[in-house]
Design an enzyme around this catalytic site. Sequence first.
Site, PDB file in Angstrom:
ATOM      1  N   GLU A  79      35.000  51.706  46.219  1.00 33.24           N
ATOM      2  CA  GLU A  79      33.702  51.300  45.696  1.00 33.24           C
ATOM      3  C   GLU A  79      33.525  49.790  45.685  1.00 33.24           C
ATOM      4  O   GLU A  79      32.448  49.278  45.981  1.00 33.24           O
ATOM      5  CB  GLU A  79      33.529  51.857  44.279  1.00 33.24           C
ATOM      6  CG  GLU A  79      32.228  51.466  43.610  1.00 33.24           C
ATOM      7  CD  GLU A  79      32.094  52.038  42.219  1.00 33.24           C
ATOM      8  OE1 GLU A  79      31.133  51.661  41.513  1.00 33.24           O
ATOM      9  OE2 GLU A  79      32.948  52.864  41.818  1.00 33.24           O
TER      10      GLU A  79
ATOM     11  N   ASP B  33      36.486  48.406  35.722  1.00 34.97           N
ATOM     12  CA  ASP B  33      35.915  49.458  36.574  1.00 34.97           C
ATOM     13  C   ASP B  33      36.415  49.373  38.004  1.00 34.97           C
ATOM     14  O   ASP B  33      35.659  48.993  38.897  1.00 34.97           O
ATOM     15  CB  ASP B  33      34.386  49.386  36.553  1.00 34.97           C
ATOM     16  CG  ASP B  33      33.736  50.582  37.232  1.00 34.97           C
ATOM     17  OD1 ASP B  33      34.429  51.573  37.473  1.00 34.97           O
ATOM     18  OD2 ASP B  33      32.525  50.521  37.513  1.00 34.97           O
TER      19      ASP B  33
ATOM     20  N   GLU C 230      27.358  54.866  30.061  1.00 35.94           N
ATOM     21  CA  GLU C 230      26.355  54.638  31.102  1.00 35.94           C
ATOM     22  C   GLU C 230      25.211  55.651  31.030  1.00 35.94           C
ATOM     23  O   GLU C 230      24.733  56.151  32.047  1.00 35.94           O
ATOM     24  CB  GLU C 230      27.010  54.653  32.484  1.00 35.94           C
ATOM     25  CG  GLU C 230      28.048  53.558  32.658  1.00 35.94           C
ATOM     26  CD  GLU C 230      28.649  53.501  34.044  1.00 35.94           C
ATOM     27  OE1 GLU C 230      28.971  52.407  34.498  1.00 35.94           O
ATOM     28  OE2 GLU C 230      28.810  54.574  34.673  1.00 35.94           O
TER      29      GLU C 230
END
Length: 719
Positions: free
Chosen positions: A408, A380, A306
């Site tokens: 998240e 993820d 990332e």
Amino acid sequence: MLTQLRKLIITLSLVLATQIFAEDGYRLWLRYDAISDNALASRYASRIAAPRASAEASETMKIATEELQRGLSGLLGEQYSDGAPALLLITPDSPSELAELLNDEEQDGLGTEGYLIKEIDFKENSHIAIAANSDQGILYGAFAFLRHLQTNQSLEGIRIVSSPKIGHRLLNHWDNLTRTIERTMVGASIWNWFDLPYYIEPYYHDYARACASVGINGTVLTNVNANATVLRPQFLEKVAALADTFRPYGIRVYLTARFSAPVEIGGLETADPLDPAVIKWWTDKIDEIYTYVPDFGGFVVKANSEGQPGPQNYGRDHADGANLLARALKPHGGIVMWRAFVYDFEVKEDRHKQAYTEFTELDGRFESNVSIQTKNGAIDFMPREPFHPLFGATPETPHTLELQITQEYLGGDVHLAFLAPMWKETLESDTFARGPGSTVAKIVDGTVFDHDLTAIAGVANIGNERNWTGHPLAAANWYAFGRLAWDHQISSEQIADEWTRMTFGNDEEVVSTIESLLLGSHQTVVDYSMPLGLHHIMYPGHHYGPAPWWNQGRPDWTSVYYHRADQEGIGFDRTASGTDALGQYAPEVQEAWGTPESIPHKYLLWFHHVKWDYEMPSGRTLWDELCYTYQQGVEEAGEMVEKWKTLEGEIDQQRFARTLALLKRQHSDAAFWRDACLAYFQTFSDRPIPEGVPKPEHDLEYYKNFELYHVPGHPGEQW
């Protein structure tokens, strides 16, 4: 007039007192309010007392005795005696007349952190002993003994033997030096960097108490998207102040290492891990860190992922990068946890496969103090993922299991999602790495491949809100992580029961209601957001809410890349006819998951592209099953609201009101997820929404254009 004024003053005083002493959740599960005598109707009830630490005692032993004094006086109230102790704390350093009360076999089995709590006879009286091989073990035993009392268990015949199955049990704080927190919705970071090292916030001690109470022995202070500034001397003295505060609680501090730090703060022209100048810079920097923090734990590293810099920027590999740091840390006893969450922007391979491809080729090349930090699943932290194929695939390299406590992708601190069942699902998954029974848990605790370095990490859900975690029930996940990190064999039911009793008391109706809410909540979130193996269809950026239509930017950051809905069906084909990500698992797993008929349907659309009219075990078509599952999640969210309402008057008003408001919002959000997703997927299925499932309240364009602004934890809005 004077009488009326006096009445007004009294009324205002009562209101103010109520506000000051309201139950706001700050005490977490360490409340120590008086308990009923039901389970303590024994000869200890009126005379149990904690010993007082001597002036020569270690800080850890002093903390243990102070915790026992605080806990016993609160829990037993008037029954508590501060006279001659009936509670004995025994270590090998205790006077011989005490140390001899325990046999060598009992002591040897405890290791350096374990404890034994049992009834013993001493000087013609019966006592309770907390024994350990270290003061740290005594501290853990003290918390365990208080937990035993808090949960209303009897002291008669007590015998508790416990030691951790995993050596390094860490919280990972994704906290920035600016005090923003990535992916956490509970305010600012608890680390007040600007005031350090001059002022130690009192709540640092309470944070450490909470961590120690569940056996957490490490904390990573900084975000995995690292900032090299923390390695400067003026920040290292701040890190040292925190380390000094946490050390007596058995907690070591760790940092995240910015791989490009030699360039950014060191003045070098390269960060090539094989360059002699770079090697010297890191060696000198790590030596410097240990002058500030003698027991520094080591580094967590996110590299070449990332956009983060890493060894591949210089034509090197992950082993080259990890070993650079590991060799400098090894003389000091530090470790490197090198994250496996890597995927190249230029690689077109299924993202599910990339970590396995990169790290299996490097097995055997890492230094002995390196562990690959591997998420529970390969994408993820989705609401549900099959276990990561890397577990069991690197026999010579240990793995740190990385879990995400902060939600998240599960509604942040707004939605109730008790994560112990999800984590247990991963821990109990069989990798078949060395035959049946090679579970992820046994990979991580070193059992399968006989690894000495063992570690588990949880991305923290902690911020500076008064109750630490925002949602009054979200602290259950902090607690659950600690308990599973200590002993992965504990059941979700036991964890929920302990936390509920310690946080809300032992009233059986209250306990059963809250436990029911906790234990069903994760599946509820999965049902109304990403059921049947759907994944990564959340809104981009802040990740709060649905966006199955998202199709902008790089493919593996979109939703359509993952659900692959078309006129024929839906789901990602990861079998041999697709990307063959399934081929990275053991043959036994491939066989079990290889067809839509054999795979557990919770993973169906993760590995298979399935036709809309495929007949599910329920007899429904896949389309109808998808609709009904979304609806089931909405109904379950509504039932949570009604269950919670039954607790009005049974628990304090402040926590009741806040939780009720959040559950109502969760129910509304669940309906939004259902409506948005079905409105979108119906454009491909071209089939009617079945009876019993409400049609979307709005048209698809409404959901596509709906926008939330300034969502907490969004990294794009942190600076």
